[in-house]
Scaffold this motif. Structure first.
Motif, PDB file in Angstrom:
ATOM      1  N   ARG A  61       0.862  -1.180   0.000  1.00  0.00           N
ATOM      2  CA  ARG A  61       0.000   0.000   0.000  1.00  0.00           C
ATOM      3  C   ARG A  61       0.898   1.230   0.000  1.00  0.00           C
ATOM      4  N   ARG A  62       0.328   2.331  -0.401  1.00  0.00           N
ATOM      5  CA  ARG A  62       1.049   3.599  -0.338  1.00  0.00           C
ATOM      6  C   ARG A  62       0.894   4.161   1.062  1.00  0.00           C
ATOM      7  N   VAL A  63       1.999   4.634   1.623  1.00  0.00           N
ATOM      8  CA  VAL A  63       1.965   5.203   2.966  1.00  0.00           C
ATOM      9  C   VAL A  63       2.156   6.715   2.948  1.00  0.00           C
ATOM     10  N   ARG A  64       2.411   7.247   1.775  1.00  0.00           N
ATOM     11  CA  ARG A  64       2.479   8.695   1.623  1.00  0.00           C
ATOM     12  C   ARG A  64       2.214   9.051   0.164  1.00  0.00           C
ATOM     13  N   ARG A  65       1.814  10.300  -0.040  1.00  0.00           N
ATOM     14  CA  ARG A  65       1.547  10.791  -1.398  1.00  0.00           C
ATOM     15  C   ARG A  65       2.843  10.960  -2.171  1.00  0.00           C
ATOM     16  N   THR A  66       2.724  10.769  -3.474  1.00  0.00           N
ATOM     17  CA  THR A  66       3.843  11.004  -4.372  1.00  0.00           C
ATOM     18  C   THR A  66       3.350  11.835  -5.549  1.00  0.00           C
ATOM     19  N   ARG A  67       4.277  12.456  -6.232  1.00  0.00           N
ATOM     20  CA  ARG A  67       3.944  13.189  -7.452  1.00  0.00           C
ATOM     21  C   ARG A  67       3.789  12.192  -8.586  1.00  0.00           C
ATOM     22  N   ASP A  68       3.111  12.613  -9.645  1.00  0.00           N
ATOM     23  CA  ASP A  68       3.066  11.822 -10.862  1.00  0.00           C
ATOM     24  C   ASP A  68       4.495  11.723 -11.389  1.00  0.00           C
ATOM     25  N   GLN A  69       4.914  10.540 -11.801  1.00  0.00           N
ATOM     26  CA  GLN A  69       6.288  10.321 -12.249  1.00  0.00           C
ATOM     27  C   GLN A  69       6.536  10.801 -13.684  1.00  0.00           C
ATOM     28  N   VAL A  70       5.479  11.043 -14.448  1.00  0.00           N
ATOM     29  CA  VAL A  70       5.643  11.430 -15.847  1.00  0.00           C
ATOM     30  C   VAL A  70       6.505  12.675 -15.949  1.00  0.00           C
ATOM     31  N   GLY A  71       7.541  12.587 -16.765  1.00  0.00           N
ATOM     32  CA  GLY A  71       8.413  13.720 -17.011  1.00  0.00           C
ATOM     33  C   GLY A  71       9.551  13.881 -16.023  1.00  0.00           C
ATOM     34  N   LEU A  72       9.563  13.094 -14.947  1.00  0.00           N
ATOM     35  CA  LEU A  72      10.635  13.199 -13.967  1.00  0.00           C
ATOM     36  C   LEU A  72      11.857  12.406 -14.423  1.00  0.00           C
ATOM     37  N   ALA A  73      13.033  12.929 -14.143  1.00  0.00           N
ATOM     38  CA  ALA A  73      14.284  12.228 -14.415  1.00  0.00           C
ATOM     39  C   ALA A  73      14.467  11.111 -13.387  1.00  0.00           C
ATOM     40  N   ALA A  74      15.415  10.230 -13.631  1.00  0.00           N
ATOM     41  CA  ALA A  74      15.619   9.056 -12.779  1.00  0.00           C
ATOM     42  C   ALA A  74      15.833   9.427 -11.318  1.00  0.00           C
ATOM     43  N   ALA A  75      16.689  10.382 -11.035  1.00  0.00           N
ATOM     44  CA  ALA A  75      16.951  10.767  -9.644  1.00  0.00           C
ATOM     45  C   ALA A  75      15.700  11.330  -8.980  1.00  0.00           C
ATOM     46  N   ASP A  76      14.922  12.099  -9.729  1.00  0.00           N
ATOM     47  CA  ASP A  76      13.678  12.657  -9.189  1.00  0.00           C
ATOM     48  C   ASP A  76      12.660  11.556  -8.931  1.00  0.00           C
ATOM     49  N   ARG A  77      12.619  10.563  -9.793  1.00  0.00           N
ATOM     50  CA  ARG A  77      11.702   9.439  -9.602  1.00  0.00           C
ATOM     51  C   ARG A  77      12.061   8.670  -8.333  1.00  0.00           C
ATOM     52  N   ARG A  78      13.341   8.408  -8.143  1.00  0.00           N
ATOM     53  CA  ARG A  78      13.771   7.682  -6.935  1.00  0.00           C
ATOM     54  C   ARG A  78      13.394   8.453  -5.679  1.00  0.00           C
ATOM     55  N   ALA A  79      13.678   9.753  -5.672  1.00  0.00           N
ATOM     56  CA  ALA A  79      13.345  10.584  -4.502  1.00  0.00           C
ATOM     57  C   ALA A  79      11.840  10.653  -4.284  1.00  0.00           C
ATOM     58  N   ASN A  80      11.095  10.705  -5.352  1.00  0.00           N
ATOM     59  CA  ASN A  80       9.644  10.825  -5.275  1.00  0.00           C
ATOM     60  C   ASN A  80       9.001   9.629  -4.585  1.00  0.00           C
ATOM     61  N   VAL A  81       9.487   8.411  -4.864  1.00  0.00           N
ATOM     62  CA  VAL A  81       8.845   7.217  -4.305  1.00  0.00           C
ATOM     63  C   VAL A  81       9.579   6.621  -3.117  1.00  0.00           C
ATOM     64  N   ALA A  82      10.713   7.193  -2.737  1.00  0.00           N
ATOM     65  CA  ALA A  82      11.471   6.652  -1.598  1.00  0.00           C
ATOM     66  C   ALA A  82      10.599   6.595  -0.352  1.00  0.00           C
ATOM     67  N   GLY A  83      10.458   5.399   0.200  1.00  0.00           N
ATOM     68  CA  GLY A  83       9.674   5.220   1.413  1.00  0.00           C
ATOM     69  C   GLY A  83       8.172   5.346   1.233  1.00  0.00           C
ATOM     70  N   ALA A  84       7.699   5.293   0.000  1.00  0.00           N
ATOM     71  CA  ALA A  84       6.272   5.516  -0.267  1.00  0.00           C
ATOM     72  C   ALA A  84       5.408   4.266  -0.101  1.00  0.00           C
ATOM     73  N   PHE A  85       5.993   3.072  -0.098  1.00  0.00           N
ATOM     74  CA  PHE A  85       5.220   1.830  -0.017  1.00  0.00           C
ATOM     75  C   PHE A  85       5.541   1.078   1.275  1.00  0.00           C
ATOM     76  N   ALA A  86       4.562   0.321   1.738  1.00  0.00           N
ATOM     77  CA  ALA A  86       4.752  -0.575   2.882  1.00  0.00           C
ATOM     78  C   ALA A  86       3.926  -1.827   2.644  1.00  0.00           C
ATOM     79  N   ALA A  87       4.377  -2.915   3.239  1.00  0.00           N
ATOM     80  CA  ALA A  87       3.641  -4.168   3.132  1.00  0.00           C
ATOM     81  C   ALA A  87       2.511  -4.177   4.158  1.00  0.00           C
ATOM     82  N   GLU A  88       1.361  -4.649   3.738  1.00  0.00           N
ATOM     83  CA  GLU A  88       0.196  -4.776   4.613  1.00  0.00           C
ATOM     84  C   GLU A  88       0.335  -6.044   5.459  1.00  0.00           C
ATOM     85  N   ARG A  89       0.368  -5.902   6.774  1.00  0.00           N
ATOM     86  CA  ARG A  89       0.533  -7.065   7.648  1.00  0.00           C
ATOM     87  C   ARG A  89      -0.580  -8.089   7.432  1.00  0.00           C
TER      88      ARG A  89
END
Length: 177
Positions: free
Chosen positions: A89-117
């Motif tokens: 599941r997503r645990v925080r909001r992220t920006r749309d990845q369209v148009g973002l460079a690789a480094a921006d994409r990594r920063a955008n989704v870092a820590g954004a997902f977690a496993a549902e127990r």
């Protein structure tokens, strides 16, 4: 945006962003073929990369989850033992990845997902032995890496990542201007 991507990526965009959900079957079959190529043993859980809730509302469906469900169905039809299992599941909001460079994409989704127990417990109850992360398009790999990180943090060792299409990451993004 679509002028610089290949035909498979254009098909995926039409499928998920232009309401052509009837293409879920053929795209899910492609995903299933990719999964079938992995050396898997036992019941496999196909784990969709979680779609942002705002995108699910806008589209009226979660295309990646539908894709995982179709791929699991197709794998089962040909004798494999597979089930779609939305463990993340997503645990925080992220920006749309369209148009973002690789480094921006990594920063955008870092820590954004977690496993549902509860989903992890259900996975064990239904006998899933291996999991495969599935997504529609791989661009920089940031979302797939984040999904793998979240699963590993929960003690799950994914067997791999399978996608329908690959498109090159943009050369320039907001942080590189």
């Amino acid at each position: 945006m679509l002028d610089n991507v290949g035909p498979a990526a254009r098909v995926v965009v039409a499928w998920k962003d232009r309401g052509r959900l009837r293409m879920t079957g053929p795209l899910g079959d492609l995903l299933a073929a990719g999964c079938a190529a992995l050396p898997l043993d036992g019941r496999v859980g196909l784990v969709p990369v979680p779609t942002a809730p705002s995108q699910v509302r806008r589209r009226g469906a979660d295309p990646v989850r539908l894709l995982a469900e179709r791929a699991a169905q197709r794998l089962t039809e040909v004798g494999a033992d597979a089930v779609a299992h939305p463990l993340l599941r997503r645990v925080r909001r992220t920006r749309d990845q369209v148009g973002l460079a690789a480094a921006d994409r990594r920063a955008n989704v870092a820590g954004a997902f977690a496993a549902e127990r509860d989903a992890l417990d259900a996975c064990v109850r239904v006998g899933v032995r291996e999991v495969v992360v599935v997504d529609d398009v791989l661009t920089s790999g940031a979302s797939a890496r984040e999904a793998l990180r979240a699963l590993r943090s929960a003690g799950v060792r994914p067997a791999g990542v399978v996608v329908v299409a690959h498109t090159p990451v943009p050369v320039r993004g907001p942080s590189e201007k």
